[in-house]
Design a protein around this motif. Sequence first.
Motif, PDB file in Angstrom:
ATOM      1  N   GLY A  19      21.145  55.356   2.245  1.00 33.58           N
ATOM      2  CA  GLY A  19      19.724  55.086   2.654  1.00 33.58           C
ATOM      3  C   GLY A  19      18.890  54.274   1.769  1.00 33.58           C
ATOM      4  N   ARG A  20      18.976  54.132   0.547  1.00 35.14           N
ATOM      5  CA  ARG A  20      18.417  53.317  -0.460  1.00 35.14           C
ATOM      6  C   ARG A  20      18.828  51.970   0.011  1.00 35.14           C
ATOM      7  N   THR A  21      20.231  51.889   0.072  1.00 36.34           N
ATOM      8  CA  THR A  21      20.872  50.372   0.213  1.00 36.34           C
ATOM      9  C   THR A  21      20.272  49.946   1.354  1.00 36.34           C
ATOM     10  N   ALA A  22      20.023  50.658   2.404  1.00 37.52           N
ATOM     11  CA  ALA A  22      19.488  50.135   3.726  1.00 37.52           C
ATOM     12  C   ALA A  22      18.129  49.669   3.734  1.00 37.52           C
ATOM     13  N   GLU A  23      17.269  50.621   2.993  1.00 35.77           N
ATOM     14  CA  GLU A  23      15.958  50.112   2.697  1.00 35.77           C
ATOM     15  C   GLU A  23      15.875  48.953   2.082  1.00 35.77           C
ATOM     16  N   ARG A  24      16.520  48.757   0.718  1.00 37.79           N
ATOM     17  CA  ARG A  24      16.493  47.516   0.035  1.00 37.79           C
ATOM     18  C   ARG A  24      16.739  46.110   0.786  1.00 37.79           C
ATOM     19  N   THR A  28      19.612  49.217   8.792  1.00 32.56           N
ATOM     20  CA  THR A  28      20.072  50.542   9.043  1.00 32.56           C
ATOM     21  C   THR A  28      21.147  51.206   8.273  1.00 32.56           C
ATOM     22  N   PRO A  29      21.087  52.536   7.910  1.00 33.51           N
ATOM     23  CA  PRO A  29      22.280  52.994   7.117  1.00 33.51           C
ATOM     24  C   PRO A  29      23.510  52.875   7.999  1.00 33.51           C
ATOM     25  N   VAL A  32      24.969  49.500   7.288  1.00 34.34           N
ATOM     26  CA  VAL A  32      25.380  49.302   6.102  1.00 34.34           C
ATOM     27  C   VAL A  32      26.763  49.938   6.176  1.00 34.34           C
ATOM     28  N   SER A  33      27.142  51.193   6.648  1.00 27.40           N
ATOM     29  CA  SER A  33      28.391  51.863   6.797  1.00 27.40           C
ATOM     30  C   SER A  33      29.285  51.198   7.625  1.00 27.40           C
ATOM     31  N   GLN A  34      28.690  50.463   8.601  1.00 26.71           N
ATOM     32  CA  GLN A  34      29.743  49.538   9.384  1.00 26.71           C
ATOM     33  C   GLN A  34      30.169  48.305   8.391  1.00 26.71           C
ATOM     34  N   ILE A  35      29.360  47.943   8.039  1.00 30.24           N
ATOM     35  CA  ILE A  35      29.734  46.506   6.768  1.00 30.24           C
ATOM     36  C   ILE A  35      30.669  47.136   5.970  1.00 30.24           C
ATOM     37  N   VAL A  36      30.370  48.292   5.358  1.00 34.38           N
ATOM     38  CA  VAL A  36      31.627  48.751   4.090  1.00 34.38           C
ATOM     39  C   VAL A  36      32.777  49.043   4.743  1.00 34.38           C
TER      40      VAL A  36
END
Length: 291
Positions: A19-24, A28-29, A32-36
């Motif tokens: 969540g914090r990564t997406a906000e920065r 969207t979370p 971020v999950s998809q990219i990881v």
Amino acid sequence: MEMRDIEVFLTLAEELHFGRTAERLRLTPARVSQIVKQAERRVGGTLFERTSRRVSLTPLGEQLRDELSETYAAIHDVLDRARLTARGTTEPLRIGMISWRTEMPGPALDRLSERMPGLEANLRSITFADPFGPLRSGEIDVAVLWLPVREPDLTVGPVVDVEPVVLAMSASHPLAAARTVSLEDLAEVPVMGGARPEYWREGLVPSRTPSGRPVPLGPTVTTSEEMIPILATGEAVSPMHAHAAEYLPLPALVYRPIVDAPPARWALVWRTATENERIRAFAEAVRATAP
């Protein structure tokens, strides 16, 4: 991995929170999950351990973080210099100063000008309620903050200044009659709290005196402006850094040295992932002119 994918990976490695990564990164979370997941497929192994309660780096993730961090910063540095060359100008170095501390040691800025002619240094005010936010959002390049700073995504650079700690209080306060005070005196009066990292609060406003007596906590404030009426009316006192007396020379307030308080140390701090040539030049200038 694309540059954006690397940025997502390194940010998540700092935050360990989707969540914090997406906000920065203004994603969207789910993105971020998809990219990881895509990055894990590319390297052929798991980079993060995810549970419902926590996110942690795997040994492979730690290795990739360590190897990518320096390269990522170097690429940004090269692109930064190229962009400035193309524009034919140099972007100013934005320096954040907490509360009313608005001056940098002149010799450091003079040395910086010698190393990087034409580089302009602009000062920005930041609050002790959110001292690290402007660094993480990119509003400033470096900040002058008191130590310690224990943030995994921030680099602590050279010490800028060292100064005593004083007790600010109403001129009519009983302790104002003394020429100096001690940490033991804090057990006798409410001491103002502030919205700052827990380790800052304990360092400047200890929960107990050296002999173990509890320190009563007074009102909590988030800005320096909120402090003044509370101090002036005698509702609470507050340990402060000595330079505060220069910027708040109010008749209603007095400042007394806390004789057994360790001195405050101020240092340059910047976000590790965005370190660049200008920041390194400024850090070297401070290091060369430090007291």
